[in-house]
Design an enzyme around this catalytic site. Structure first.
Site, short mmCIF file in Angstrom:
data_model
loop_
_atom_site.label_atom_id
_atom_site.label_comp_id
_atom_site.label_asym_id
_atom_site.label_seq_id
_atom_site.Cartn_x
_atom_site.Cartn_y
_atom_site.Cartn_z
N GLY A 162 -42.24 -28.54 13.38
CA GLY A 162 -42.86 -27.16 14.56
C GLY A 162 -42.91 -26.55 13.20
CB ALA A 174 -40.66 -23.26 9.80
N GLY A 175 -42.07 -26.13 9.68
CA GLY A 175 -41.71 -27.19 8.29
C GLY A 175 -43.60 -27.44 7.89
NE ARG A 191 -41.68 -11.59 24.25
CZ ARG A 191 -41.23 -12.82 23.71
NH1 ARG A 191 -41.12 -13.02 22.90
NH2 ARG A 191 -43.18 -12.59 23.82
CG LEU A 232 -46.60 -18.66 17.76
CD1 LEU A 232 -47.62 -18.95 17.88
CD2 LEU A 232 -45.69 -19.58 17.27
C1 LIG Z 1 -41.66 -21.43 25.74
C2 LIG Z 1 -41.80 -20.55 24.30
C3 LIG Z 1 -42.88 -20.05 24.08
C4 LIG Z 1 -43.56 -18.96 23.30
N1 LIG Z 1 -44.71 -18.05 22.56
C5 LIG Z 1 -44.72 -17.73 21.24
C6 LIG Z 1 -46.15 -16.88 21.27
O1 LIG Z 1 -46.08 -16.63 22.51
N2 LIG Z 1 -46.16 -16.00 20.07
C7 LIG Z 1 -44.48 -16.55 18.86
O2 LIG Z 1 -44.93 -15.92 17.97
N3 LIG Z 1 -43.49 -16.97 19.42
C8 LIG Z 1 -43.41 -17.68 20.47
N4 LIG Z 1 -42.26 -18.72 21.31
C9 LIG Z 1 -41.57 -18.75 19.84
C10 LIG Z 1 -41.96 -19.90 19.20
O3 LIG Z 1 -42.18 -20.52 19.72
C11 LIG Z 1 -40.54 -20.74 18.36
O4 LIG Z 1 -39.81 -19.95 17.65
C12 LIG Z 1 -41.13 -21.49 16.83
O5 LIG Z 1 -42.30 -21.85 17.87
C13 LIG Z 1 -40.34 -22.49 16.55
O6 LIG Z 1 -40.49 -22.86 15.53
P1 LIG Z 1 -40.44 -23.99 14.40
O7 LIG Z 1 -41.43 -24.49 12.81
O8 LIG Z 1 -39.05 -23.46 13.82
O9 LIG Z 1 -39.98 -25.13 15.27
P2 LIG Z 1 -39.82 -26.24 16.25
O10 LIG Z 1 -41.25 -26.44 16.79
O11 LIG Z 1 -38.84 -26.26 17.33
O12 LIG Z 1 -39.54 -27.46 15.22
C14 LIG Z 1 -38.25 -28.02 15.18
C15 LIG Z 1 -39.08 -29.14 14.39
O13 LIG Z 1 -37.27 -29.99 13.65
C16 LIG Z 1 -37.09 -30.66 14.12
N5 LIG Z 1 -35.79 -31.16 14.73
C17 LIG Z 1 -34.59 -30.29 14.99
N6 LIG Z 1 -33.25 -30.77 14.75
C18 LIG Z 1 -33.03 -32.43 13.97
C19 LIG Z 1 -33.02 -33.02 13.14
N7 LIG Z 1 -31.47 -32.78 13.26
N8 LIG Z 1 -33.12 -34.17 13.01
C20 LIG Z 1 -34.60 -34.48 12.96
N9 LIG Z 1 -35.48 -32.83 13.27
C21 LIG Z 1 -35.05 -32.15 13.75
C22 LIG Z 1 -37.48 -31.20 15.87
O14 LIG Z 1 -38.24 -32.53 15.89
C23 LIG Z 1 -38.74 -30.23 15.58
O15 LIG Z 1 -39.10 -30.86 14.44
C24 LIG Z 1 -42.13 -19.08 22.14
C25 LIG Z 1 -41.28 -20.04 21.92
C26 LIG Z 1 -40.61 -20.60 23.64
C27 LIG Z 1 -39.98 -21.51 23.85
#
Ligand SMILES: Cc1cc2nc3c(=O)[nH]c(=O)nc-3n(C[C@H](O)[C@H](O)[C@H](O)COP(=O)(O)OP(=O)(O)OC[C@H]3O[C@@H](n4cnc5c(N)ncnc54)[C@H](O)[C@@H]3O)c2cc1C
Ligand code: SF4
Ligand code: SF4
Ligand code: FES
Lengths: 646, 249
Positions: free
Chosen positions: A14, A16-17, A299, A420
């Protein structure tokens, strides 16, 4: 001497990664990216509304310092302040970077970045790309990572699942155990450091705005291996989602940022067509109760107000758990340009056109402020030392975390469009910090005894053999649903200790029954069921962290609300009075008459509550349960005070 | 067929080399449910219509709101996303098949890595100098941004490729999604600096010249990407490129 190439294992693709991977490559290290599915399908694509940066293009007087203040205030002062401040100061550079990568951000007439308003602030601080900001940001980063992949610096292991860290006898993380989701084989990856960028745990609740892979399983696995998990009980409930069976699809806060108004008919069970209800018979409760912030209160506040209107005042639309979110006063052209994507989603799933009729929405589980505890190091001037190996490191040496999987930036409640930002910021920060870490590493993974890797692999192989042999009468998917229903019912917007205790019993019961599941599918090829059973096991532990944390925290803070312990703010109270009071009490005895009647008593109670509870909740795995302790929060930059949004 | 059940007929396959077979299921009816909900119900009660215990059906999904591109399958003969396929709008039995233009992994899950490889082939990225703060991106008018945004929402779902008569399991046709990405990156002021490289990549075998202009791709795209416009535009750009080579080199 030839320099050894360092290898960093990043779990999750995602925001972060991906951001971590870019910086890892720029630091001339090799990145191995492991993910359940192709990176560009990660949950981050769901984010709609936007990303915050105080660039102040509209002369409103916004600044990173105000962004910082809004963020810590929005989080009810539970976040350590230096990391938050640093993030807010880096935000403009992050937006400019994303812009250079080609993100199709909305533009001003002159062709510069356009910004809009979001909850918890009075400034236009949110950059956005239509209503698919997350998707656009993920794609831009994914494209850059693909470019590095093309050049041989990134190796991708998609369709692979992270099971656990490889930890040597000195407690240092030396790699990861992964599971090939096609062949079912389990093997270890050797690395100089491992980063968990594995996202949030929305799937714990049976219906949420999260994607199906958001089980929080990877972070829980780290906790089970000894990492500290922090602030688990702070689960954000987004005020506006579309009711649904499989998922509660989000109606972004941007709908309110663009002028969307929340209301219910003033009369109970008013079954008229909403468009036939005249303005004076509509109860715009957020606007009435919070004249200054109106529909854009944070929120946690908005969700509680909706909950109150529906369950206490019994004013839900049609007697159901729903309120109106109304955009019908805007032209179709305006709405399509600024909100197109999300209005399409609404129409696709409900069959109703939000340009013409008010939408029906209700709060839904959305985001976890809590996550793996990570460290930071300040530069001594209220910011972060960008090269310190401590930044983003979990309590296990060499195991890092970034993004929704960790707890650092949002305190007790996250402001819209800040996630984000925190994901990208933490990823970009982690890269160079991991580089510093590897500079001082005692030995290369190749020099670690091979038995460390063999033992880790064998542990997981036998665990999966055990799972495959389960042939009881419980269905793992149904059991997951039961767990989720129980959290939905009891660990949501309004919490009581009785219900929380009951939930802990339910979780114990589900844990017992989980030993009786049936593996359903024991084939060797592309079989998701054994993985799911392992994730279910982790979800049970994570539910306990959240519920236990909620039970012990006898106060109200941000998203955590226990009416039993609510402090009633007196009328006409101004948070600055509290600052006065704190200042005065340093020098003299403060008299009741120095303030309006009742105010001093309230402030004293508030101060006492702060001293007791403004601490991070830390869960550590002991005797199959979370052992809870509390840690001081660094509030050295702005004085915590009561929140007020009217 | 009773009213309180949803009937499904699913084409299953245990692995890439095994032969496919059909299996019927029925799940309890719920208003406003979608195909994914039915598949989840099968996971919770993996029993086929003959009352036999079977292995749950395998498919791919993630976002459940048509933005991640995972859940593409052929539903009642039409390729589309299963998360937005509402059962109330589908004729029963609902027939589910994996896409036919990609190798089947298992059941409804297929291997679309070719699409991601193609993104590498056409160099679908903006070449930036690095992630350090060297200032703003180029000024872009709202009109150009709107054009780009229409293209940038491609979620690599593969619907356009499944429908395309030119795109086959065993050829190397790039397909509409890739052409559209070339257009997208050539539109961006910085992306345009590597325009020639990208055009080069769609001028060989499997490139734009192989497109038969059947235009079915655009009809099935769930994100309404203007694919025929993209194909025409890339056609023009490559023709100009050939012309340039002939006369100015
Ligand atoms: C509907 C919705 C709308 C949102 N809108 C906003 C917004 O407008 N503005 C904002 O700032 N935030 C928003 N958020 C919050 C934000 O989207 C998330 O907090 C953020 O995208 C998380 O990103 P991340 O990189 O941490 O993880 P993610 O994008 O969840 O990525 C996780 C990654 O880890 C991988 N993974 C997980 N576990 C494992 C495992 N055990 N083995 C291998 N791979 C694994 C997955 O495949 C994925 O690639 C929203 C969230 C939702 C649900
Ligand atoms: S126009 Fe026809 S041949 Fe060309 S990509 Fe589209 S469907 Fe395929
Ligand atoms: S162009 Fe449309 S149909 Fe083709 S992959 Fe992209 S989103 Fe899917
Ligand atoms: S599940 Fe993401 S597009 Fe359907």
């Amino acid at each position: 001497m030839v320099k050894r190439e360092k290898k960093i294992i990043i779990i999750g693709g995602g925001l972060a990664g991906l951001a971590t991977a870019l910086k890892v490559c720029e630091s001339k290290m090799k990145a191995v990216l492991v993910s359940y599915q192709p990176l560009k399908r990660s949950h981050s694509v769901c984010a709609q509304g936007g990303i915050n940066a105080a660039i102040d293009t509209k002369g409103e007087g916004d600044s990173p310092e105000i962004h910082f203040y809004d963020t810590v205030k929005g989080g009810d002062f539970l976040a350590h302040q230096p990391p938050v401040r640093d993030m807010c100061y880096q935000a403009p550079a992050i937006i400019r970077l994303m812009d250079r990568m080609g993100v199709a951000f909305n533009r001003t007439p002159e062709g510069h970045l356009e910004f809009r308003r979001f909850g918890g602030t009075l400034f236009s601080r949110t950059a956005f790309a239509g209503a698919t900001t997350g998707q656009q940001l993920v794609y831009a980063l994914d494209e850059q990572v693909r470019r590095y992949e093309h050049d041989g610096l990134v190796e991708k292991l998609e369709w692979h699942e992270y099971l656990g860290a490889v930890i040597d006898s000195g407690g240092i993380c030396r790699g990861a155990v992964v599971h090939d989701l096609r062949t079912g084989s389990i093997f270890t990856l050797k690395g100089d450091a491992v980063v968990l960028a594995t996202g949030g745990p929305g799937q714990l609740y049976s219906r949420s705005t999260g994607s199906t892979v958001c089980t929080g399983s990877a972070a829980t696995s780290a906790y089970l291996q000894g990492a500290k998990y922090a602030n688990g009980e702070f689960i954000q409930i987004h005020p506006t989602a579309i009711p649904g069976l499989d998922k509660l699809r989000l109606m972004s806060e941007s709908a309110r940022g663009e002028g969307g108004r929340i209301w219910v008919p003033r009369k109970r069970d008013d079954d008229r067509d909403p468009l036939d209800i005249p303005d004076e018979e509509r109860y715009y409760f957020l606007e009435e109760n919070h004249p200054l912030f109106g529909n854009l209160v944070p929120r946690d506040v908005a969700s509680r107000e909706i909950h109150d209107v529906v369950y206490n005042k019994k004013l839900g639309v049609g007697g159901d758990a729903m309120v109106y979110l109304d955009l019908t006063h805007h032209t179709k052209e305006y709405l399509d340009n600024r909100l197109g994507g999300i209005l399409d989603i609404y129409e696709k799933f409900t069959g109703e056109d939000p340009h013409k009729v008010p939408m029906k929405i209700f709060p839904a589980v959305h985001y976890s402020m809590g996550g793996l505890w990570v460290d930071y190091e300040t530069d001594g001037h209220g910011m972060i030392d960008h090269r310190s190996p401590r930044n983003q490191m979990t309590s296990i040496t060499g195991l890092y975390a970034a993004g929704e999987a960790e707890y650092q930036y949002h305190g007790a409640n996250r402001l819209g469009a800040n996630s984000l930002l925190s994901c990208i910021y933490a990823g970009l920060l982690a890269g160079p910090c991991i580089h510093s870490y590897t500079q001082h590493l005692d030995k290369a993974p190749e020099d670690v005894s091979s038995s460390v890797y063999d033992d880790a692999r064998r542990h997981w192989e036998s665990r999966f053999q055990e799972i495959r042999s389960l042939n009881g009468n419980e269905n793992p998917y149904s059991l997951h649903q039961e767990l989720g229903e129980s959290l939905l019912a009891n660990v949501l917007i309004v919490r009581t200790n009785n219900k929380l205790k009951e939930t802990l019993k339910t979780i114990d019961d589900i844990e017992t029954r989980a030993k009786q599941v049936n593996c359903l599918d024991t084939s060797d090829w592309a079989n998701p069921t054994p993985s799911f059973i392992n994730q279910l096991y982790n979800m049970i532990h994570l539910s306990r962290i959240i519920t236990q944390g909620a039970l012990v925290r006898d106060e109200c803070r941000g998203a955590h609300f226990k009416p039993e312990f609510a402090l009633e703010q007196p009328d006409r109270f101004d948070p600055h009075e509290y600052i006065d009071y704190i200042e005065k009490s340093h020098y003299e005895d403060v008299a009741e008459t120095d303030f309006a009647p009742g105010h001093l008593t309230y402030m004293k109670q508030f101060e006492e509550k702060e001293n007791h509870w403004r601490k991070s909740t830390i869960a550590q795995f002991k005797n199959n349960c979370p052992d809870i302790s509390f840690e001081e929060v660094d509030a050295s930059l702005v004085t915590p005070r009561p929140r007020k949004y009217d | 067929m009773s009213n309180n059940e949803i009937e499904l007929k699913i084409k299953r396959q245990d692995g890439p080399e095994s032969s496919p077979y059909w299996e019927r299921f029925s799940v309890p009816y719920k208003p406003h449910s979608n195909v994914i909900f039915c598949l989840q119900e099968i996971q919770r009660r993996p029993i086929n219509a003959d009352g036999k215990d079977v292995r749950p059906v395998v498919w791919e999904c993630n976002c459940l709101e048509e933005v991640c591109g995972s859940c593409t399958m052929v539903i009642n003969g039409k390729v589309r996303q299963s998360c937005t396929a509402l059962t109330d709008q589908l004729k029963q039995p609902i027939v589910l098949e994996p896409m036919s233009k990609f190798p089947v992994v298992r059941d409804l899950q297929v291997d679309r890595s070719r699409m991601f490889e193609n993104l590498k082939k056409v160099k679908a990225w903006v070449k930036i100098d690095g992630t350090y703060d060297i200032g703003e991106g180029p000024v872009v008018s709202q009109t150009d941004r709107n054009k780009a945004y229409d293209l940038s929402q491609c979620m690599t779902c593969g619907c356009c490729l499944e429908a395309c008569p030119q795109f086959q399991l065993n050829n190397d046709f790039l397909g509409a999604a890739s052409f559209s990405q070339v257009r997208y990156f050539n539109l961006h002021p910085t992306g345009a600096m590597n325009r020639d490289e990208r055009l080069e990549s769609v001028m060989g075998e499997g490139g734009i010249a192989d497109c038969g202009n059947a235009q079915v791709c655009v009809e099935v795209c769930p994100k309404n990407i203007p694919l025929t416009e993209s194909i025409a535009e890339i056609g023009r750009q490559t023709t100009w490129e050939i012309f340039k080579k002939l006369f100015f080199k």
